[in-house]
Write an enzyme that holds these catalytic residues in place. Structure first.
Site, PDB file in Angstrom:
ATOM      1  N   LYS A 250       0.813  -1.223   0.000  1.00  0.00           N
ATOM      2  CA  LYS A 250       0.000   0.000   0.000  1.00  0.00           C
ATOM      3  C   LYS A 250       0.851   1.279   0.000  1.00  0.00           C
ATOM      4  O   LYS A 250       2.061   1.236   0.238  1.00  0.00           O
ATOM      5  CB  LYS A 250      -0.929  -0.031   1.223  1.00  0.00           C
TER       6      LYS A 250
ATOM      7  N   TYR B 254     -12.520  -1.760  -3.547  1.00  0.00           N
ATOM      8  CA  TYR B 254     -13.018  -1.782  -2.169  1.00  0.00           C
ATOM      9  C   TYR B 254     -14.543  -1.593  -2.101  1.00  0.00           C
ATOM     10  O   TYR B 254     -15.060  -1.218  -1.038  1.00  0.00           O
ATOM     11  CB  TYR B 254     -12.308  -0.720  -1.331  1.00  0.00           C
TER      12      TYR B 254
ATOM     13  N   ASN C 128      -2.026   0.552   6.775  1.00  0.00           N
ATOM     14  CA  ASN C 128      -1.530  -0.707   7.341  1.00  0.00           C
ATOM     15  C   ASN C 128      -0.711  -1.541   6.354  1.00  0.00           C
ATOM     16  O   ASN C 128      -0.641  -2.767   6.477  1.00  0.00           O
ATOM     17  CB  ASN C 128      -2.675  -1.499   7.987  1.00  0.00           C
TER      18      ASN C 128
ATOM     19  N   HIS D  82      -2.405  -5.266   1.659  1.00  0.00           N
ATOM     20  CA  HIS D  82      -3.704  -5.916   1.492  1.00  0.00           C
ATOM     21  C   HIS D  82      -3.445  -7.375   1.164  1.00  0.00           C
ATOM     22  O   HIS D  82      -2.468  -7.695   0.486  1.00  0.00           O
ATOM     23  CB  HIS D  82      -4.483  -5.291   0.321  1.00  0.00           C
TER      24      HIS D  82
ATOM     25  N   GLU E 187     -10.051 -10.678  -7.204  1.00  0.00           N
ATOM     26  CA  GLU E 187      -9.087  -9.572  -7.057  1.00  0.00           C
ATOM     27  C   GLU E 187      -7.930  -9.702  -8.046  1.00  0.00           C
ATOM     28  O   GLU E 187      -7.463  -8.695  -8.592  1.00  0.00           O
ATOM     29  CB  GLU E 187      -8.598  -9.522  -5.601  1.00  0.00           C
TER      30      GLU E 187
HETATM   31  P1  DAT Z   1      -8.036  -6.288   5.931  1.00  0.00           P
HETATM   32  O1  DAT Z   1      -7.264  -5.325   5.085  1.00  0.00           O
HETATM   33  O2  DAT Z   1      -7.226  -6.810   7.093  1.00  0.00           O
HETATM   34  O3  DAT Z   1      -8.668  -7.398   5.123  1.00  0.00           O
HETATM   35  P2  DAT Z   1     -10.708  -5.095   6.105  1.00  0.00           P
HETATM   36  O4  DAT Z   1     -11.033  -5.883   4.877  1.00  0.00           O
HETATM   37  O5  DAT Z   1     -11.627  -5.228   7.266  1.00  0.00           O
HETATM   38  O6  DAT Z   1      -9.228  -5.462   6.622  1.00  0.00           O
HETATM   39  O7  DAT Z   1     -10.606  -3.552   5.745  1.00  0.00           O
HETATM   40  C1  DAT Z   1     -10.006  -3.143   4.544  1.00  0.00           C
HETATM   41  C2  DAT Z   1      -9.144  -1.944   4.816  1.00  0.00           C
HETATM   42  O8  DAT Z   1      -9.959  -0.850   5.247  1.00  0.00           O
HETATM   43  C3  DAT Z   1      -8.122  -2.131   5.936  1.00  0.00           C
HETATM   44  O9  DAT Z   1      -6.945  -2.772   5.511  1.00  0.00           O
HETATM   45  C4  DAT Z   1      -7.868  -0.714   6.356  1.00  0.00           C
HETATM   46  C5  DAT Z   1      -9.245  -0.060   6.209  1.00  0.00           C
HETATM   47  N1  DAT Z   1      -9.958  -0.085   7.487  1.00  0.00           N
HETATM   48  C6  DAT Z   1     -10.567  -1.147   8.066  1.00  0.00           C
HETATM   49  N2  DAT Z   1     -11.120  -0.829   9.242  1.00  0.00           N
HETATM   50  C7  DAT Z   1     -10.844   0.504   9.431  1.00  0.00           C
HETATM   51  C8  DAT Z   1     -11.124   1.453  10.452  1.00  0.00           C
HETATM   52  N3  DAT Z   1     -11.828   1.106  11.536  1.00  0.00           N
HETATM   53  N4  DAT Z   1     -10.663   2.706  10.291  1.00  0.00           N
HETATM   54  C9  DAT Z   1      -9.977   3.084   9.187  1.00  0.00           C
HETATM   55  N5  DAT Z   1      -9.670   2.243   8.170  1.00  0.00           N
HETATM   56  C10 DAT Z   1     -10.098   0.971   8.301  1.00  0.00           C
HETATM   57 MG    MG Z   2     -10.138  -7.354   3.703  1.00  0.00          MG
END
Ligand code: DAT
Ligand code: MG
Length: 140
Positions: free
Chosen positions: A11, A51, A114, A117, A128
């Site tokens: 990212k 997304y 973070n 992905h 994807e």
């Molecule tokens: P992951 O990337 O671990 O699969 P996810 O699919 O729940 O997690 O969410 C996708 C992305 O969205 C994640 O990498 C970062 C962002 N995200 C998730 N929860 C968030 C939050 N509470 N605040 C801000 N960004 C968030």
């Molecule tokens: Mg995810």
């Protein structure tokens, strides 16, 4: 267990800090092979489309803006149980909850920024991968 392919993104927070090699090494050391890789600058359409599953979440706008903010590296990873293996190597979404030795524990700045992905299921991995790669760009 079986050989699978999964989809990964390094990212913007990570490419900006020149961590493409360090993160790829952690994936390789974890048993995954990079069978496709390209550096792209995501368009708004790509970030929103990729997304789309999160479009009702309060952080969606912030997430899309972040993914367009700097280049990313999209990759296809291959290996034994690759979907689950990649999620293990990545660590939990929130770096404060990520296990020691994981990419997110090591490098993530926050729950939003973070660093990586990874697909969360084999079904989503296929979707994807197709979102970013043509078949002839994947060389196993
Ligand atoms: P992951 O990337 O671990 O699969 P996810 O699919 O729940 O997690 O969410 C996708 C992305 O969205 C994640 O990498 C970062 C962002 N995200 C998730 N929860 C968030 C939050 N509470 N605040 C801000 N960004 C968030
Ligand atoms: Mg995810």
């Amino acid at each position: 267990m079986a050989i699978q392919r999964t989809f990964s993104i390094i990212k913007p927070d990570a490419t900006k800090r020149n961590l493409t090699g360090a993160i790829t090494k952690m994936l390789e050391d974890g048993g995954l092979r990079v069978v496709a890789s390209k550096r792209i600058h995501m368009t708004k359409e790509q970030a929103e489309g990729f997304y789309a599953v999160h479009k009702e979440r309060p952080f969606f706008g912030e997430l899309v803006e972040f993914m367009m903010s700097e280049p990313v590296v999209v990759q296809v990873l291959e290996g034994e149980d690759a979907v689950a293996r990649n999620r293990e190597i990545m660590g939990a979404t929130n770096p404060e909850e990520a296990a020691p030795g994981t990419i997110r524990k090591e490098y993530a700045l926050s729950i939003g920024e973070n660093s990586v992905h990874g697909s969360d299921s084999l079904e989503n991995a296929e979707i994807e991968i197709k979102f970013f790669f043509n078949d002839d760009e994947i060389v196993g």
